[in-house]
Enzyme design. Sequence first.
Site, PDB file in Angstrom:
ATOM      1  N   ASN A 158       9.545  -7.551  11.130  1.00 56.14           N
ATOM      2  CA  ASN A 158       9.475  -5.940  11.992  1.00 56.14           C
ATOM      3  C   ASN A 158      10.616  -5.408  12.589  1.00 56.14           C
ATOM      4  OD1 ASN A 158       7.223  -5.441   9.839  1.00 56.14           O
ATOM      5  ND2 ASN A 158       6.110  -5.839  12.446  1.00 56.14           N
ATOM      6  N   PHE A 166       1.073  -1.211  -0.279  1.00 59.57           N
ATOM      7  CA  PHE A 166       0.068  -0.144  -0.057  1.00 59.57           C
ATOM      8  C   PHE A 166       0.572   1.359  -0.186  1.00 59.57           C
ATOM      9  CE2 PHE A 166      -2.139   3.099   3.009  1.00 59.57           C
ATOM     10  CZ  PHE A 166      -2.733   3.895   1.856  1.00 59.57           C
ATOM     11  N   TYR A 171       2.959  -6.102  18.398  1.00 62.94           N
ATOM     12  CA  TYR A 171       2.882  -4.973  17.305  1.00 62.94           C
ATOM     13  C   TYR A 171       4.527  -3.746  16.997  1.00 62.94           C
ATOM     14  CZ  TYR A 171       2.077  -1.461  12.979  1.00 62.94           C
ATOM     15  OH  TYR A 171       2.048  -0.949  12.042  1.00 62.94           O
TER      16      TYR A 171
END
Length: 294
Positions: free
Chosen positions: A78, A12, A126
């Site tokens: 991540n 995105f 996260y």
Amino acid sequence: MSHIVLLGASGFLGAHIASAMIEHPGVSRLTRLGRDRCDLVAATVDDIRAVLRDLRPDVVVNGTGRLDGTTTELVQANTLATAKLLDALAGTGIRYVRLGSAGEYGPIPQGWAATETDPANPVSPYGLSHLAATRLVELAAASGRVDGVTLRVFNPVGAGLRESSVLGQAAHRLRVALATGASAITMGPLSAYRDLVDARDVATATVAAALAPDLPYRVFNIGSGHAVPTRVAVSLLAHVAGFTGEIREEGEPSARSATVDWALADCTRATSVLDWRPVHDLSDSVKAVWTGTP
């Protein structure tokens, strides 16, 4: 003129970043580095070094990562991916730009615009996986190993938004409702305030960070500078879509932000150092979400 390697160009934000780089006169070459050639989760540091030796970029931008998954998956995508890149980039002089997250802050006091020097206390795996990656970049930069920077992106919206986000999910449910003639859609709680920043503005910030001649700071907030109730954004999206039915709020909020009721970025640092500021307002961003075009 800079040769930039972009990881995550098919995502995105990555798609918007690629477009901004192509249009910028300071970018002489853009290489979209896909998973087929360099999968950061599976690759070794030596694998990444070999790719970088072949491509010889001036800047590496990492737009990859996971929004959800197990703790292991989040850390691999991540945190560990950034650790590998930092080891591969050490001593090369190549600038490293990574996209971080407002989730690194955790709860922000109501009415407060978070600054980069505020405490970071993430409340989810996260957020913690992103904060760990940001700290690794800061440490690498402080020691002189890597010229690295993290852009702490708040809540990006725009064309191509995925269903994993609230507005992306709302757009999907509105399309179904309009196609079936349903008189209502059901969402989770929409009371939280969010700083909704246009993906095109995130893209220009990324280019600015990639090309800036000097970086006195290693973390920059990237947001719109406005906190908006999520239900206002969803209602605006419904209006753009032409949906006049009911928007019901039921169930539980996202695990990524369940205990965060307020998010707002202070972008003073990005404005002063990167000469960047957001130019798209929420109505413009919401239209892009619905139409799928910038």
